[in-house]
Design an enzyme around this catalytic site. Structure first.
Site, mmCIF file in Angstrom:
data_model
loop_
_atom_site.group_PDB
_atom_site.id
_atom_site.type_symbol
_atom_site.label_atom_id
_atom_site.label_comp_id
_atom_site.label_asym_id
_atom_site.label_seq_id
_atom_site.Cartn_x
_atom_site.Cartn_y
_atom_site.Cartn_z
ATOM 1 C CD GLU A 8 2.511 -10.029 13.961
ATOM 2 O OE1 GLU A 8 2.240 -9.355 14.919
ATOM 3 O OE2 GLU A 8 3.752 -9.938 13.573
ATOM 4 C CG HIS A 10 3.428 -12.034 8.357
ATOM 5 N ND1 HIS A 10 2.572 -11.041 8.490
ATOM 6 C CD2 HIS A 10 4.274 -11.985 9.357
ATOM 7 C CE1 HIS A 10 2.514 -10.526 9.417
ATOM 8 N NE2 HIS A 10 3.456 -11.148 10.236
ATOM 9 C CG HIS A 168 3.073 -6.343 10.919
ATOM 10 N ND1 HIS A 168 4.654 -6.158 10.265
ATOM 11 C CD2 HIS A 168 3.283 -7.492 11.470
ATOM 12 C CE1 HIS A 168 5.226 -7.181 10.572
ATOM 13 N NE2 HIS A 168 4.469 -8.135 11.383
ATOM 14 C CG ASP A 292 5.666 -12.496 13.684
ATOM 15 O OD1 ASP A 292 5.218 -12.502 12.400
ATOM 16 O OD2 ASP A 292 6.466 -11.731 14.161
HETATM 17 MN MN MN Z 1 4.845 -10.241 11.906
#
Ligand code: MN
Length: 344
Positions: A8, A10, A168, A292
């Site tokens: 996860e 980005h 998400h 993340d």
């Molecule tokens: Mn995220």
């Protein structure tokens, strides 16, 4: 621990930044923070530097939230999806075997979303799709959740392609934020993301989607958005609400779908007690390590995981082998003690 896989994580692009309203992020975290995040979302080389520093072999990237899902115009949504996927392809080519990606899909038109996913998976080895919650399909409250009927043709294709979909978070609709009024700090990842996304996941469970397409696999971040704790209560009350079950669209109980159609990741939720509780609910084979990045520091998440006291087999599964199996990653074989035993 060496050889970790994270999923996860980005990126953004120039085009996405034109659509992206960073107001919420700035309100909650200040302008300097928002600008730093925006800079790191665009710095592709920094991913690999961080991965090397943190013992991460493979990173599966995705376009940052809300990405394509908030673009009302269908044509513009498709353009953004294509340009984000093109950028991800460049990164995969630049760092073969280290960077992989989830496709961005324009769910405003589910058939087009399915076409984009199919091409991304078949021609460019994308690992599935990451979808940032509901999609705007008109002004205001005109949105579409993924369990709703027009989207089922997308799921049919997902089932045929047999790739996972990462659900998400994004912010709840403005019309549904009265409960947060006066507390703007709760509007994003601190609180509202989890409520919005866990509700979306429960909608998927109750819709009957997994009865029709039993091989469909959904990934939830943030240790399952609260569901490992909340699902037993949901199920208990659904069982008690006899009248409420009259219109039920699904054949089985939510816990069955959670155990058979969901994976959860540790993204942004580096808490040991909650990890063990989540593992007890969903089983160790359905928990995947993630950070993340860049919203979280990759090294902080990795340090937490590396230092966890956990049986080697479980640690190797969560940190590496579960992801290898789910995404059919080509990774060199490492023994369990070689993976987990090298914890610093
Ligand atoms: Mn995220």
């Amino acid at each position: 621990m060496e050889g970790k896989v994270i999923l996860e994580e980005h990126f953004s692009t120039e085009l996405n930044n034109k659509f992206w309203d960073a107001k919420g992020e700035e309100t909650r975290n200040g302008r300097a923070y928002a600008q730093d995040i925006e800079r790191r979302l665009m710095d592709s080389d920094a991913y690999v530097t961080e991965m090397d520093r943190c013992g991460v072999d493979v990173c599966i990237l995705s376009l940052t939230s809300p990405g394509v899902q908030s673009v009302v115009d269908t044509k513009q949504a498709a353009e953004l999806a294509h340009s984000a996927n093109d950028y991800a392809k460049l990164l995969m080519q630049k760092y073969p075997g280290r960077i992989e990606a989830f496709a961005s899909v324009p769910m405003q038109n589910p058939a087009a979303g399915a076409d984009v996913l199919e091409q991304a998976v078949k021609e460019f080895r994308f690992k599935g799709a990451l979808i940032n919650g509901y999609s705007n399909v008109g002004p205001g409250d005109n949105v579409q959740y993924l369990d709703e009927e027009p989207v089922w043709e997308f799921w049919e294709r997902v089932s045929k392609l047999n790739v996972p979909v990462y659900l998400h978070p994004r912010e709840p609709l403005p019309s549904q934020q009265r409960a947060l009024k006066g507390y703007p700090e709760l509007g994003g990842s601190a609180w509202a993301f989890g409520l919005e996304t866990s509700t979306h996941a429960v909608r998927l469970m109750l819709s009957g989607l997994f009865d029709k397409y039993p091989n469909v696999q959904i990934i939830l971040g943030h240790l399952g958005e609260g569901l490992p704790f909340l699902l037993p209560r949901l199920q208990h009350r659904l069982d008690a609400q006899r009248e409420g079950l009259k219109g039920a669209k699904c054949l089985r109980r939510p816990s069955y779908y959670f155990a058979n159609n969901f994976y959860i990741t540790t993204s942004g939720h580096f808490h040991t007690k909650q990890l063990h509780a989540a593992m007890a609910q969903i089983g160790v084979t359905r928990v995947l390590f993630s950070t993340d990045y860049p919203y979280e520091q990759m090294d902080a998440g990795c340090r937490w995981f590396d230092d966890l006291e956990m049986e080697n087999v479980a640690k190797a599964a969560i940190g590496r082998t579960n992801a290898r199996n789910l995404f059919s990653l080509t990774l060199p074989d490492m023994g369990v003690s070689e993976i987990a035993g090298s914890a610093s």
